[in-house]
Design a protein around this motif. Structure first.
Motif, PDB file in Angstrom:
ATOM      1  N   ASP A  81       5.592  -5.328   1.414  1.00  6.91           N
ATOM      2  CA  ASP A  81       4.185  -5.005   1.617  1.00  6.91           C
ATOM      3  C   ASP A  81       4.064  -4.009   2.773  1.00  6.91           C
ATOM      4  O   ASP A  81       5.060  -3.646   3.396  1.00  6.91           O
ATOM      5  CB  ASP A  81       3.364  -6.268   1.872  1.00  6.91           C
ATOM      6  CG  ASP A  81       3.788  -7.021   3.125  1.00  6.91           C
ATOM      7  OD1 ASP A  81       4.710  -6.558   3.824  1.00  6.91           O
ATOM      8  OD2 ASP A  81       3.197  -8.065   3.408  1.00  6.91           O
ATOM      9  N   GLU A  82       2.841  -3.550   3.038  1.00  9.59           N
ATOM     10  CA  GLU A  82       2.607  -2.529   4.067  1.00  9.59           C
ATOM     11  C   GLU A  82       3.064  -2.981   5.456  1.00  9.59           C
ATOM     12  O   GLU A  82       3.570  -2.194   6.237  1.00  9.59           O
ATOM     13  CB  GLU A  82       1.129  -2.136   4.120  1.00  9.59           C
ATOM     14  CG  GLU A  82       0.685  -1.294   2.957  1.00  9.59           C
ATOM     15  CD  GLU A  82       1.382   0.056   2.890  1.00  9.59           C
ATOM     16  OE1 GLU A  82       1.613   0.674   3.947  1.00  9.59           O
ATOM     17  OE2 GLU A  82       1.710   0.488   1.775  1.00  9.59           O
ATOM     18  N   LYS A 118       4.557  -0.723 -11.454  1.00  7.75           N
ATOM     19  CA  LYS A 118       3.142  -0.380 -11.273  1.00  7.75           C
ATOM     20  C   LYS A 118       2.515  -1.121 -10.092  1.00  7.75           C
ATOM     21  O   LYS A 118       1.334  -0.986  -9.840  1.00  7.75           O
ATOM     22  CB  LYS A 118       2.368  -0.700 -12.550  1.00  7.75           C
ATOM     23  CG  LYS A 118       2.741   0.201 -13.707  1.00  7.75           C
ATOM     24  CD  LYS A 118       1.889  -0.098 -14.912  1.00  7.75           C
ATOM     25  CE  LYS A 118       2.186   0.880 -16.030  1.00  7.75           C
ATOM     26  NZ  LYS A 118       1.341   0.654 -17.196  1.00  7.75           N
ATOM     27  N   SER A 119       3.321  -1.885  -9.386  1.00  5.47           N
ATOM     28  CA  SER A 119       2.843  -2.691  -8.271  1.00  5.47           C
ATOM     29  C   SER A 119       2.409  -1.805  -7.100  1.00  5.47           C
ATOM     30  O   SER A 119       2.853  -0.668  -6.946  1.00  5.47           O
ATOM     31  CB  SER A 119       3.961  -3.630  -7.805  1.00  5.47           C
ATOM     32  OG  SER A 119       3.612  -4.262  -6.600  1.00  5.47           O
ATOM     33  N   ILE A 120       1.544  -2.361  -6.237  1.00  7.99           N
ATOM     34  CA  ILE A 120       1.124  -1.647  -5.023  1.00  7.99           C
ATOM     35  C   ILE A 120       2.150  -1.809  -3.899  1.00  7.99           C
ATOM     36  O   ILE A 120       2.003  -1.213  -2.843  1.00  7.99           O
ATOM     37  CB  ILE A 120      -0.260  -2.126  -4.544  1.00  7.99           C
ATOM     38  CG1 ILE A 120      -0.220  -3.620  -4.187  1.00  7.99           C
ATOM     39  CG2 ILE A 120      -1.322  -1.822  -5.578  1.00  7.99           C
ATOM     40  CD1 ILE A 120      -1.457  -4.113  -3.464  1.00  7.99           C
ATOM     41  N   ASN A 122       5.511  -1.397  -1.627  1.00  3.25           N
ATOM     42  CA  ASN A 122       6.460  -0.319  -1.342  1.00  3.25           C
ATOM     43  C   ASN A 122       7.729  -0.605  -2.117  1.00  3.25           C
ATOM     44  O   ASN A 122       8.186  -1.748  -2.167  1.00  3.25           O
ATOM     45  CB  ASN A 122       6.771  -0.251   0.153  1.00  3.25           C
ATOM     46  CG  ASN A 122       5.562   0.098   0.975  1.00  3.25           C
ATOM     47  OD1 ASN A 122       4.758   0.932   0.575  1.00  3.25           O
ATOM     48  ND2 ASN A 122       5.430  -0.535   2.124  1.00  3.25           N
ATOM     49  N   GLN A 123       8.310   0.426  -2.707  1.00  7.27           N
ATOM     50  CA  GLN A 123       9.479   0.233  -3.555  1.00  7.27           C
ATOM     51  C   GLN A 123      10.621   1.132  -3.116  1.00  7.27           C
ATOM     52  O   GLN A 123      10.410   2.291  -2.775  1.00  7.27           O
ATOM     53  CB  GLN A 123       9.148   0.572  -5.009  1.00  7.27           C
ATOM     54  CG  GLN A 123       8.002  -0.215  -5.562  1.00  7.27           C
ATOM     55  CD  GLN A 123       7.623   0.242  -6.965  1.00  7.27           C
ATOM     56  OE1 GLN A 123       8.337   0.992  -7.603  1.00  7.27           O
ATOM     57  NE2 GLN A 123       6.491  -0.224  -7.432  1.00  7.27           N
TER      58      GLN A 123
END
Length: 142
Positions: A81-82, A118-120, A122-123
């Motif tokens: 996450d962010e 398609k997730s929000i 970070n990848q």
């Protein structure tokens, strides 16, 4: 092709005062005796001395023609996450060629294109190369 086994050495600071972080990869080794030698060496270094029981040895299957590879290629994915509070990473596979690792990354992206891709979050979906029997850390925090 023949299946061979190599050994991934990792370390985790097993301090109960905080959440366990992702293990630190210390190297890949061609046999258990080299892995044990690496553990003994790492136990002499700063940080590892404080967590001498944090070593993890994982047996990894790799395809090879006849001898242990000199270099391996690890394909992996990681999501966070962010705030980097949630962090999830896993190996896709271990390969003896960069092409196979790249193909595994492409295939992972393809089969997950309608899901996590398609997730929000970070990848990071990529691959790294490692020289077999090389030590990769200078202390427990590098």
């Amino acid at each position: 092709r023949k299946i061979m086994y190599i050994y991934r050495l990792r370390h985790i600071n097993d301090n109960a005062d905080y959440d366990l972080p992702e293990p630190l990869t210390l190297g890949y080794f061609s046999d258990l005796s080299k892995t044990k030698e690496a553990i003994e060496y790492y136990r002499t270094l700063s940080g590892f001395q404080d967590y001498p029981n944090g070593f993890i040895v994982e047996e990894c299957a790799v395809e090879s023609c006849s001898v242990a590879p000199e270099v391996i290629f690890e394909a992996y994915f990681s999501f966070s996450d962010e705030e980097n509070i949630y962090n999830y990473s896993r190996e896709i596979g271990i390969y003896t060629s960069a092409k196979d690792a790249k193909d595994a990354v492409s295939n992972f992206k393809k089969i997950n294109r309608n899901g996590i891709m398609k997730s929000i979050l970070n990848q990071e979906i990529d691959w790294n190369s490692y020289d077999v029997n090389k030590l990769y850390a200078t202390d427990a925090f590098s």
